[in-house]
Design a protein around this motif. Structure first.
Motif, PDB file in Angstrom:
ATOM      1  N   ILE A  96       0.847  -1.254   0.055  1.00 50.13           N
ATOM      2  CA  ILE A  96       0.117  -0.069  -0.083  1.00 50.13           C
ATOM      3  C   ILE A  96       0.997   1.366  -0.101  1.00 50.13           C
ATOM      4  CG2 ILE A  96      -1.861   1.437   1.126  1.00 50.13           C
ATOM      5  CD1 ILE A  96      -2.614  -1.331   2.387  1.00 50.13           C
ATOM      6  N   THR A  97       1.988   1.152   0.678  1.00 47.61           N
ATOM      7  CA  THR A  97       2.599   2.577   0.866  1.00 47.61           C
ATOM      8  C   THR A  97       3.291   2.858  -0.616  1.00 47.61           C
ATOM      9  OG1 THR A  97       3.280   2.058   3.160  1.00 47.61           O
ATOM     10  CG2 THR A  97       4.683   3.492   2.091  1.00 47.61           C
ATOM     11  N   PRO A 110       9.204  12.545   5.294  1.00 46.05           N
ATOM     12  CA  PRO A 110       9.970  11.350   6.146  1.00 46.05           C
ATOM     13  C   PRO A 110       9.010  10.809   7.095  1.00 46.05           C
ATOM     14  CG  PRO A 110      10.730  13.798   6.589  1.00 46.05           C
ATOM     15  CD  PRO A 110       9.637  13.674   5.615  1.00 46.05           C
ATOM     16  N   VAL A 111       8.823   9.571   7.045  1.00 47.17           N
ATOM     17  CA  VAL A 111       7.860   8.814   8.148  1.00 47.17           C
ATOM     18  C   VAL A 111       8.896   7.644   8.381  1.00 47.17           C
ATOM     19  CG1 VAL A 111       5.861   7.660   8.516  1.00 47.17           C
ATOM     20  CG2 VAL A 111       5.911   9.988   7.186  1.00 47.17           C
ATOM     21  N   GLY A 145      -0.745  12.757  13.119  1.00 50.05           N
ATOM     22  CA  GLY A 145       0.627  12.407  13.093  1.00 50.05           C
ATOM     23  C   GLY A 145       0.890  11.161  12.229  1.00 50.05           C
ATOM     24  N   ASN A 146       1.782  10.186  12.665  1.00 49.56           N
ATOM     25  CA  ASN A 146       2.066   9.023  12.061  1.00 49.56           C
ATOM     26  C   ASN A 146       0.915   7.723  12.602  1.00 49.56           C
ATOM     27  OD1 ASN A 146       3.796  10.447  10.744  1.00 49.56           O
ATOM     28  ND2 ASN A 146       5.461   9.239  11.849  1.00 49.56           N
ATOM     29  N   ASN A 147      -0.171   8.137  13.173  1.00 52.15           N
ATOM     30  CA  ASN A 147      -1.012   7.170  13.862  1.00 52.15           C
ATOM     31  C   ASN A 147      -2.466   6.983  13.010  1.00 52.15           C
ATOM     32  OD1 ASN A 147       0.763   6.663  16.253  1.00 52.15           O
ATOM     33  ND2 ASN A 147       0.133   8.752  16.866  1.00 52.15           N
ATOM     34  N   ARG A 187      -3.376   5.888   5.371  1.00 49.28           N
ATOM     35  CA  ARG A 187      -1.834   6.038   5.048  1.00 49.28           C
ATOM     36  C   ARG A 187      -1.546   7.393   4.092  1.00 49.28           C
ATOM     37  NH1 ARG A 187       1.132   1.660   7.376  1.00 49.28           N
ATOM     38  NH2 ARG A 187       2.838   2.023   5.656  1.00 49.28           N
ATOM     39  N   THR A 188      -2.597   7.346   3.148  1.00 49.45           N
ATOM     40  CA  THR A 188      -2.245   8.498   2.252  1.00 49.45           C
ATOM     41  C   THR A 188      -2.166   9.850   3.153  1.00 49.45           C
ATOM     42  OG1 THR A 188      -3.569   7.689   0.750  1.00 49.45           O
ATOM     43  CG2 THR A 188      -3.370   9.758   0.389  1.00 49.45           C
ATOM     44  N   HIS A 189      -2.922  10.096   4.243  1.00 47.79           N
ATOM     45  CA  HIS A 189      -2.839  11.290   5.036  1.00 47.79           C
ATOM     46  C   HIS A 189      -1.385  11.507   5.636  1.00 47.79           C
ATOM     47  CE1 HIS A 189      -6.734  12.581   4.581  1.00 47.79           C
ATOM     48  NE2 HIS A 189      -7.375  11.581   5.328  1.00 47.79           N
ATOM     49  N   ILE A 190      -0.890  10.228   5.963  1.00 45.42           N
ATOM     50  CA  ILE A 190       0.533  10.204   6.755  1.00 45.42           C
ATOM     51  C   ILE A 190       1.448  10.714   5.608  1.00 45.42           C
ATOM     52  CG2 ILE A 190       2.365   8.612   7.601  1.00 45.42           C
ATOM     53  CD1 ILE A 190      -0.172   7.403   8.981  1.00 45.42           C
ATOM     54  N   PHE A 191       1.571  10.273   4.355  1.00 46.91           N
ATOM     55  CA  PHE A 191       2.374  10.574   3.324  1.00 46.91           C
ATOM     56  C   PHE A 191       2.234  11.671   2.449  1.00 46.91           C
ATOM     57  CE2 PHE A 191       2.864   5.688   4.081  1.00 46.91           C
ATOM     58  CZ  PHE A 191       3.892   5.949   4.626  1.00 46.91           C
ATOM     59  N   GLN A 192       1.203  12.455   2.437  1.00 48.99           N
ATOM     60  CA  GLN A 192       0.921  13.338   1.903  1.00 48.99           C
ATOM     61  C   GLN A 192       1.454  14.775   2.172  1.00 48.99           C
ATOM     62  OE1 GLN A 192      -3.892  13.957   3.152  1.00 48.99           O
ATOM     63  NE2 GLN A 192      -3.270  14.333   0.941  1.00 48.99           N
ATOM     64  N   TRP A 193       1.539  15.863   1.510  1.00 51.55           N
ATOM     65  CA  TRP A 193       2.142  17.005   1.992  1.00 51.55           C
ATOM     66  C   TRP A 193       1.007  17.975   2.226  1.00 51.55           C
ATOM     67  CZ3 TRP A 193       6.893  16.924   3.329  1.00 51.55           C
ATOM     68  CH2 TRP A 193       7.752  16.123   2.701  1.00 51.55           C
ATOM     69  N   ASN A 194       0.876  18.760   3.098  1.00 55.28           N
ATOM     70  CA  ASN A 194      -0.382  19.526   3.502  1.00 55.28           C
ATOM     71  C   ASN A 194       0.077  21.121   3.652  1.00 55.28           C
ATOM     72  OD1 ASN A 194       1.035  19.640   5.849  1.00 55.28           O
ATOM     73  ND2 ASN A 194      -0.736  18.575   7.080  1.00 55.28           N
ATOM     74  N   GLY A 195       1.266  21.462   3.139  1.00 56.78           N
ATOM     75  CA  GLY A 195       1.427  22.845   3.112  1.00 56.78           C
ATOM     76  C   GLY A 195       1.847  23.267   4.663  1.00 56.78           C
ATOM     77  N   GLU A 196       2.339  22.462   5.220  1.00 54.06           N
ATOM     78  CA  GLU A 196       2.797  22.649   6.513  1.00 54.06           C
ATOM     79  C   GLU A 196       1.393  23.011   7.420  1.00 54.06           C
ATOM     80  OE1 GLU A 196       6.122  25.090   6.690  1.00 54.06           O
ATOM     81  OE2 GLU A 196       7.332  23.483   6.012  1.00 54.06           O
TER      82      GLU A 196
END
Length: 182
Positions: A4-5, A23-24, A43-45, A71-80
Motif C-alpha cells: 500500500i505504501t 519522512p516517516v 501524525g503517524n497514527n 496512510r495517504t494522509h500520513i504520506f501526503q504534503w499539506n502545506g505545513e
C-alpha cells in the motif's frame, strides 16, 4: 502495508526517491471506540473506529480501505498545515478511487455542489483535473510541500479553480443529458 505504501508513493504521488517523500519512520494503527467518523489520522497514527468496523456494510477488504485511505494522509504534503481539510481528504479518497477500490455509494463523476466539498466529491474533481493534466494530483501534492495556495490549480492547468469546477460540472451534465436522450 509495504504494498500500500509503495502504491501511494509510486502511483498516486509519483515519489520515487526518499528526497521526494515525507519522512516517516513508522506508522501505527489503532482500533479505538469513537463515533462520528470512520477513522482519523494524527501524525503517524491511524485511528480506526471500532464502531465503524463492527457495522462495516460491504464485502470489500476493510483493511485495505483504511490502510490506504489513512496512510495517504500520513504520506501526503499539506502545506505545513495550511492545506484545507477538504483537499487533503479528497486526495485520500482519490487514492482509493485511483485504485478502483472505492465503496458503494461513492460520489459519481460530476456530483457535488462546490469544488472544495471534500472527500469523494473532491476525489472525483481531482480525477477530472488529472484527466486534463497527467499526474495532476502528484504535482499538486508536491507543490503543497511547504505551502498551499488555491492558485496551484491555475498554475497546473492554466485555469482558475472556479472555471475548472464549472467545466467539470458542464462535462458531466452533458453526459447525463446524452444518456437520458439516448
Amino acid at each position: 502495508m509495504h504494498e500500500i505504501t509503495n502504491y501511494i508513493w509510486s502511483t498516486v504521488f509519483k515519489q520515487h526517491t526518499l528526497a521526494d517523500r515525507k519522512p516517516v519512520d513508522t506508522v501505527e494503527a489503532y482500533i479505538v471506540v469513537f463515533d462520528g467518523a470512520e477513522a482519523f489520522t494524527w501524525g503517524n497514527n491511524v485511528n480506526v473506529s471500532a464502531i465503524y468496523l463492527r457495522d462495516y456494510p460491504g464485502p470489500m477488504d476493510l483493511k485495505w480501505e483504511f490502510t490506504s485511505l489513512e496512510r495517504t494522509h500520513i504520506f501526503q504534503w499539506n502545506g505545513e498545515g495550511k492545506t484545507p481539510g477538504a483537499l487533503t481528504e479528497g486526495i485520500a479518497d482519490y487514492t482509493i478511487l485511483k485504485a478502483n477500490y472505492y465503496p458503494p455509494g461513492f460520489a459519481a463523476p460530476g456530483s457535488g455542489d462546490k469544488w472544495d466539498q471534500g472527500y469523494d466529491f473532491m476525489a472525483r474533481f481531482l480525477e477530472y483535473c488529472d484527466g486534463l493534466v497527467p499526474d495532476f494530483v502528484a504535482k499538486l501534492n508536491n507543490m503543497m510541500r511547504y505551502k498551499y495556495d488555491v492558485s496551484f490549480f491555475q498554475d497546473l492547468t492554466g485555469k482558475p479553480v472556479d472555471q475548472l469546477w464549472t467545466e467539470y460540472k458542464a462535462k458531466y451534465e452533458k453526459i447525463v443529458s446524452e444518456e437520458i436522450q439516448g
